[in-house]
Design an enzyme around this catalytic site. Structure first.
Site, PDB file in Angstrom:
ATOM      1  N   GLY A  44      41.383  36.833  39.928  1.00 51.54           N
ATOM      2  CA  GLY A  44      41.253  37.082  38.315  1.00 51.54           C
ATOM      3  C   GLY A  44      41.696  38.293  38.032  1.00 51.54           C
ATOM      4  O   GLY A  44      41.461  39.386  38.939  1.00 51.54           O
ATOM      5  N   GLN A  49      42.018  46.215  33.205  1.00 57.28           N
ATOM      6  CA  GLN A  49      42.216  46.216  34.727  1.00 57.28           C
ATOM      7  C   GLN A  49      43.538  47.083  35.164  1.00 57.28           C
ATOM      8  O   GLN A  49      43.734  47.412  36.106  1.00 57.28           O
ATOM      9  CB  GLN A  49      42.009  45.468  35.690  1.00 57.28           C
ATOM     10  CG  GLN A  49      40.537  44.951  35.491  1.00 57.28           C
ATOM     11  CD  GLN A  49      40.215  43.593  36.317  1.00 57.28           C
ATOM     12  OE1 GLN A  49      40.238  42.572  36.061  1.00 57.28           O
ATOM     13  NE2 GLN A  49      39.649  44.035  37.709  1.00 57.28           N
ATOM     14  N   CYS A  89      35.312  42.976  42.687  1.00 63.34           N
ATOM     15  CA  CYS A  89      36.254  43.400  41.402  1.00 63.34           C
ATOM     16  C   CYS A  89      37.193  44.114  42.021  1.00 63.34           C
ATOM     17  O   CYS A  89      36.902  45.081  42.636  1.00 63.34           O
ATOM     18  CB  CYS A  89      35.388  43.898  40.411  1.00 63.34           C
ATOM     19  SG  CYS A  89      36.350  44.293  38.876  1.00 63.34           S
ATOM     20  N   LEU A  90      38.437  43.860  41.545  1.00 58.86           N
ATOM     21  CA  LEU A  90      39.514  44.955  42.019  1.00 58.86           C
ATOM     22  C   LEU A  90      39.517  46.178  41.455  1.00 58.86           C
ATOM     23  O   LEU A  90      40.153  47.256  42.057  1.00 58.86           O
ATOM     24  CB  LEU A  90      41.218  44.190  41.462  1.00 58.86           C
ATOM     25  CG  LEU A  90      41.347  42.818  42.128  1.00 58.86           C
ATOM     26  CD1 LEU A  90      42.835  42.452  41.527  1.00 58.86           C
ATOM     27  CD2 LEU A  90      41.635  42.841  43.657  1.00 58.86           C
ATOM     28  N   HIS A 131      33.614  36.522  34.501  1.00 61.90           N
ATOM     29  CA  HIS A 131      33.879  37.874  34.827  1.00 61.90           C
ATOM     30  C   HIS A 131      34.972  38.473  34.347  1.00 61.90           C
ATOM     31  O   HIS A 131      34.841  39.530  33.919  1.00 61.90           O
ATOM     32  CB  HIS A 131      33.904  37.711  36.354  1.00 61.90           C
ATOM     33  CG  HIS A 131      34.481  39.054  37.068  1.00 61.90           C
ATOM     34  ND1 HIS A 131      33.543  39.555  38.054  1.00 61.90           N
ATOM     35  CD2 HIS A 131      35.275  39.779  36.785  1.00 61.90           C
ATOM     36  CE1 HIS A 131      34.241  40.744  38.486  1.00 61.90           C
ATOM     37  NE2 HIS A 131      35.292  40.922  37.610  1.00 61.90           N
ATOM     38  N   GLU A 132      36.121  37.657  34.214  1.00 57.32           N
ATOM     39  CA  GLU A 132      37.261  38.284  33.266  1.00 57.32           C
ATOM     40  C   GLU A 132      36.907  38.393  31.796  1.00 57.32           C
ATOM     41  O   GLU A 132      37.407  39.679  31.357  1.00 57.32           O
ATOM     42  CB  GLU A 132      38.443  37.284  33.477  1.00 57.32           C
ATOM     43  CG  GLU A 132      38.804  37.377  34.995  1.00 57.32           C
ATOM     44  CD  GLU A 132      38.833  38.652  35.761  1.00 57.32           C
ATOM     45  OE1 GLU A 132      39.268  39.896  35.115  1.00 57.32           O
ATOM     46  OE2 GLU A 132      38.607  38.525  36.928  1.00 57.32           O
ATOM     47  N   HIS A 135      35.306  41.545  31.237  1.00 58.98           N
ATOM     48  CA  HIS A 135      36.424  42.924  31.337  1.00 58.98           C
ATOM     49  C   HIS A 135      36.909  43.092  29.748  1.00 58.98           C
ATOM     50  O   HIS A 135      37.206  44.251  29.359  1.00 58.98           O
ATOM     51  CB  HIS A 135      37.444  42.767  32.137  1.00 58.98           C
ATOM     52  CG  HIS A 135      37.002  42.741  33.628  1.00 58.98           C
ATOM     53  ND1 HIS A 135      36.764  44.442  33.985  1.00 58.98           N
ATOM     54  CD2 HIS A 135      37.308  42.305  34.806  1.00 58.98           C
ATOM     55  CE1 HIS A 135      36.455  44.229  35.356  1.00 58.98           C
ATOM     56  NE2 HIS A 135      36.885  42.978  35.682  1.00 58.98           N
TER      57      HIS A 135
HETATM   58 CO    CO Z   1      36.620  42.305  37.886  1.00 57.70          CO
END
Ligand code: CO
Length: 165
Positions: A44, A49, A89-90, A131-132, A135
Site C-alpha cells: 500500500g 508518502q 510502513c514504507l 492504514h493508507e 496517511h
Molecule cells: Co504506511
C-alpha cells in the site's frame, strides 16, 4: 522520479488535498506510485508518502503484482469487531507494531476516470486501506500501535532527530 518520504518528514503529518482532475497525469502518477511500491516490497502507498499532498492511495497484491488506485477514498462504515495485526510502513523502515483496527469497513472512492464507487473490504485489504487512508489524514501506524514490536530503538532515535530540527 518519485521517492518515498521517510518519517519524520513533515508531509507525512499533513492532510492531503482532494483530487479533482482525472487526466493522464493522474494515471501516470498511479503507475509510478505502484512501481515504487513494488520496488520497496510494499502492499500500500499513499500520496503523502511520495511527498505529494494528494488524496490517492495504491493498494497492491504482493503475489500477483496487480494493483488498484483509490482516489479521494472515504471510509463510511467500520465494524465493531476489531482485529490486531503487526503493521509496518514504507515511510518507517524496519519498524513494526501491533495495531488494532475494525475488521470490516465500507468505503467510497473514485477510480482513475473519476467515477464514484461504493464498496466494502475485510481481512488484510481492510487493514491496508485503513492504514493508507490514515496517511491521507497525517496519521501513522505508530500513533495507533498498542505496542512497537520491532525497531523501538530506531523509532526513538528518529523521534529525537525530529524534535531537534
Ligand atoms: Co504506511
Amino acid at each position: 522520479m518519485l521517492k518515498i518520504a521517510k518519517y519524520p518528514a513533515e508531509i507525512l503529518r499533513k492532510n492531503a488535498k482532494p483530487i479533482s482532475e482525472f487526466n493522464d497525469d493522474l494515471k501516470k502518477l498511479a503507475e509510478d506510485m505502484a512501481k515504487i511500491m513494488y520496488e520497496d516490497d510494499g502492499i500500500g502507498l499513499a500520496g503523502p508518502q511520495v511527498s505529494l499532498s494528494k488524496n490517492i492511495i495504491i493498494i497492491g497484491d504482493s503475489d500477483e503484482h496487480s494493483w488498484k488506485a483509490y482516489i479521494n477514498p472515504i471510509i463510511t462504515y467500520i465494524s465493531k469487531n476489531t482485529t490486531t495485526t503487526e503493521e509496518g510502513c514504507l515511510s518507517l523502515p524496519n519498524i513494526f507494531g501491533n495495531v488494532t483496527r475494525p475488521k470490516k469497513i465500507r468505503f467510497k472512492y473514485q477510480d482513475l476516470d473519476g467515477k464514484t464507487h461504493k464498496t466494502k473490504a475485510k481481512g488484510l485489504d481492510a487493514i491496508v486501506i485503513q492504514h493508507e487512508v490514515d496517511h491521507l489524514n497525517g496519521v501513522l501506524f505508530i500513533d495507533r500501535a498498542d505496542k512497537i514490536t520491532k525497531g523501538q530503538d530506531i523509532l526513538d532515535s528518529l523521534k529525537n532527530n525530529g524534535d531537534n530540527k
